[in-house]
Design a protein around this motif. Structure first.
Motif, PDB file in Angstrom:
ATOM      1  N   TRP A 280       0.864  -1.192   0.000  1.00 40.98           N
ATOM      2  CA  TRP A 280       0.000   0.000   0.000  1.00 40.98           C
ATOM      3  C   TRP A 280       0.899   1.240   0.000  1.00 40.98           C
ATOM      4  O   TRP A 280       1.116   1.860   1.033  1.00 40.98           O
ATOM      5  CB  TRP A 280      -0.900  -0.058   1.239  1.00 40.98           C
ATOM      6  N   PRO A 281       1.461   1.607  -1.164  1.00 44.54           N
ATOM      7  CA  PRO A 281       2.332   2.787  -1.224  1.00 44.54           C
ATOM      8  C   PRO A 281       1.528   4.066  -1.470  1.00 44.54           C
ATOM      9  O   PRO A 281       0.638   4.101  -2.322  1.00 44.54           O
ATOM     10  CB  PRO A 281       3.234   2.477  -2.420  1.00 44.54           C
ATOM     11  N   ARG A 282       1.883   5.112  -0.709  1.00 39.89           N
ATOM     12  CA  ARG A 282       1.204   6.402  -0.854  1.00 39.89           C
ATOM     13  C   ARG A 282       2.208   7.538  -0.672  1.00 39.89           C
ATOM     14  O   ARG A 282       3.157   7.434   0.110  1.00 39.89           O
ATOM     15  CB  ARG A 282       0.094   6.576   0.193  1.00 39.89           C
ATOM     16  N   LEU A 283       1.958   8.615  -1.382  1.00 44.34           N
ATOM     17  CA  LEU A 283       2.759   9.823  -1.233  1.00 44.34           C
ATOM     18  C   LEU A 283       2.032  10.794  -0.314  1.00 44.34           C
ATOM     19  O   LEU A 283       0.801  10.863  -0.321  1.00 44.34           O
ATOM     20  CB  LEU A 283       2.999  10.473  -2.595  1.00 44.34           C
ATOM     21  N   VAL A 284       2.794  11.542   0.451  1.00 47.58           N
ATOM     22  CA  VAL A 284       2.250  12.519   1.390  1.00 47.58           C
ATOM     23  C   VAL A 284       2.487  13.907   0.800  1.00 47.58           C
ATOM     24  O   VAL A 284       3.634  14.273   0.511  1.00 47.58           O
ATOM     25  CB  VAL A 284       2.935  12.419   2.770  1.00 47.58           C
ATOM     26  N   TYR A 285       1.406  14.643   0.654  1.00 47.09           N
ATOM     27  CA  TYR A 285       1.484  16.011   0.130  1.00 47.09           C
ATOM     28  C   TYR A 285       0.990  17.005   1.153  1.00 47.09           C
ATOM     29  O   TYR A 285       0.032  16.749   1.889  1.00 47.09           O
ATOM     30  CB  TYR A 285       0.616  16.156  -1.131  1.00 47.09           C
ATOM     31  N   ASP A 286       1.641  18.158   1.174  1.00 53.20           N
ATOM     32  CA  ASP A 286       1.172  19.326   1.891  1.00 53.20           C
ATOM     33  C   ASP A 286       0.884  20.368   0.822  1.00 53.20           C
ATOM     34  O   ASP A 286       1.820  20.933   0.234  1.00 53.20           O
ATOM     35  CB  ASP A 286       2.227  19.830   2.881  1.00 53.20           C
ATOM     36  N   GLY A 287      -0.381  20.563   0.529  1.00 50.58           N
ATOM     37  CA  GLY A 287      -0.727  21.402  -0.610  1.00 50.58           C
ATOM     38  C   GLY A 287      -0.215  20.738  -1.880  1.00 50.58           C
ATOM     39  O   GLY A 287      -0.496  19.581  -2.147  1.00 50.58           O
ATOM     40  N   GLU A 288       0.612  21.457  -2.629  1.00 49.16           N
ATOM     41  CA  GLU A 288       1.186  20.916  -3.860  1.00 49.16           C
ATOM     42  C   GLU A 288       2.583  20.338  -3.653  1.00 49.16           C
ATOM     43  O   GLU A 288       3.212  19.879  -4.601  1.00 49.16           O
ATOM     44  CB  GLU A 288       1.223  22.011  -4.930  1.00 49.16           C
ATOM     45  N   HIS A 289       3.079  20.351  -2.408  1.00 51.25           N
ATOM     46  CA  HIS A 289       4.446  19.927  -2.128  1.00 51.25           C
ATOM     47  C   HIS A 289       4.501  18.477  -1.654  1.00 51.25           C
ATOM     48  O   HIS A 289       3.862  18.126  -0.661  1.00 51.25           O
ATOM     49  CB  HIS A 289       5.086  20.838  -1.077  1.00 51.25           C
ATOM     50  N   LEU A 290       5.289  17.672  -2.343  1.00 50.33           N
ATOM     51  CA  LEU A 290       5.539  16.301  -1.911  1.00 50.33           C
ATOM     52  C   LEU A 290       6.458  16.355  -0.697  1.00 50.33           C
ATOM     53  O   LEU A 290       7.557  16.909  -0.778  1.00 50.33           O
ATOM     54  CB  LEU A 290       6.193  15.490  -3.032  1.00 50.33           C
ATOM     55  N   VAL A 291       6.005  15.802   0.422  1.00 48.02           N
ATOM     56  CA  VAL A 291       6.786  15.873   1.660  1.00 48.02           C
ATOM     57  C   VAL A 291       7.122  14.501   2.233  1.00 48.02           C
ATOM     58  O   VAL A 291       7.903  14.407   3.185  1.00 48.02           O
ATOM     59  CB  VAL A 291       6.080  16.726   2.733  1.00 48.02           C
ATOM     60  N   GLY A 292       6.542  13.432   1.677  1.00 41.64           N
ATOM     61  CA  GLY A 292       6.838  12.131   2.251  1.00 41.64           C
ATOM     62  C   GLY A 292       6.265  10.975   1.460  1.00 41.64           C
ATOM     63  O   GLY A 292       5.571  11.142   0.455  1.00 41.64           O
ATOM     64  N   PHE A 293       6.576   9.794   1.971  1.00 47.54           N
ATOM     65  CA  PHE A 293       6.154   8.531   1.379  1.00 47.54           C
ATOM     66  C   PHE A 293       5.910   7.549   2.512  1.00 47.54           C
ATOM     67  O   PHE A 293       6.695   7.487   3.464  1.00 47.54           O
ATOM     68  CB  PHE A 293       7.272   8.003   0.466  1.00 47.54           C
ATOM     69  N   ILE A 294       4.819   6.820   2.423  1.00 50.93           N
ATOM     70  CA  ILE A 294       4.558   5.732   3.359  1.00 50.93           C
ATOM     71  C   ILE A 294       4.152   4.506   2.559  1.00 50.93           C
ATOM     72  O   ILE A 294       3.458   4.634   1.535  1.00 50.93           O
ATOM     73  CB  ILE A 294       3.487   6.092   4.406  1.00 50.93           C
ATOM     74  N   MET A 295       4.623   3.358   3.008  1.00 54.38           N
ATOM     75  CA  MET A 295       4.185   2.113   2.387  1.00 54.38           C
ATOM     76  C   MET A 295       3.784   1.158   3.496  1.00 54.38           C
ATOM     77  O   MET A 295       4.573   0.857   4.390  1.00 54.38           O
ATOM     78  CB  MET A 295       5.271   1.484   1.522  1.00 54.38           C
ATOM     79  N   GLY A 296       2.555   0.745   3.421  1.00 51.89           N
ATOM     80  CA  GLY A 296       2.049  -0.242   4.349  1.00 51.89           C
ATOM     81  C   GLY A 296       1.950  -1.585   3.671  1.00 51.89           C
ATOM     82  O   GLY A 296       2.046  -1.688   2.448  1.00 51.89           O
ATOM     83  N   GLY A 297       1.761  -2.591   4.493  1.00 53.72           N
ATOM     84  CA  GLY A 297       1.538  -3.927   3.988  1.00 53.72           C
ATOM     85  C   GLY A 297       0.326  -4.527   4.660  1.00 53.72           C
ATOM     86  O   GLY A 297       0.191  -4.455   5.884  1.00 53.72           O
ATOM     87  N   PHE A 298      -0.574  -5.081   3.862  1.00 54.50           N
ATOM     88  CA  PHE A 298      -1.786  -5.708   4.372  1.00 54.50           C
ATOM     89  C   PHE A 298      -1.877  -7.119   3.793  1.00 54.50           C
ATOM     90  O   PHE A 298      -2.223  -7.298   2.636  1.00 54.50           O
ATOM     91  CB  PHE A 298      -3.018  -4.896   3.983  1.00 54.50           C
TER      92      PHE A 298
END
Length: 150
Positions: free
Chosen positions: A47-65
């Protein structure tokens, strides 16, 4: 802050792969460019997702289910969390973890796990502040911790 998670797409994948953590953290977390191929090879559980603050990419999280995994700490957990250098301490990591926990709840899960390398620049204190508790298990030298969901 206007925080949100986004899917990785052809429009943002290059920016995602360019995301860098603080230099002292590079030895304790894999880069996004390594995480995304892992996600691609495990589409049923990653479950990969990018973290945005407004239009700025600030992070990445990947979960596993993978509720059927024979390894209990791989059934529902955080596989990766990368917050951009210069952006840490602003709540982005907490937001990403809480969003992953919300997804876990939607999937009927009651426990989220995370593993970390026990090093001075590692994420141990961050995860402890978010309610994760070490389980006394280790996996390839990493601490296994858990958080039970409400």
């Amino acid at each position: 802050m206007s925080l949100r998670l986004e899917l990785v797409t052809t429009d943002n994948v290059l920016d995602a792969c360019a995301l860098k953590v603080e230099p002292e953290q590079e030895e304790v977390v894999a880069p996004v460019a390594v995480s995304l191929p892992e996600a691609y090879t495990q589409p049923g559980s990653a479950w990969p997702r990018l973290v945005y603050d407004g239009e700025h990419l600030v992070g990445f999280i990947m979960g596993g289910f993978d509720p059927d995994s024979p390894v209990d700490f791989f059934r529902c957990g955080i596989w990766r969390l990368n917050i951009a250098a210069g952006r840490q301490g602003a709540g982005y990591g907490r937001f990403a973890v809480e969003q992953l926990c919300a997804e876990a709840r939607r999937r009927g899960q009651t426990r989220v796990t995370v593993l970390w390398v026990p090093q001075p620049h590692g994420p141990e204190q961050f995860y402890l502040r978010l309610g994760f508790t070490p389980t006394r298990q280790t996996f390839h030298g990493q601490v296994v911790a858990e958080r039970f969901l409400d």
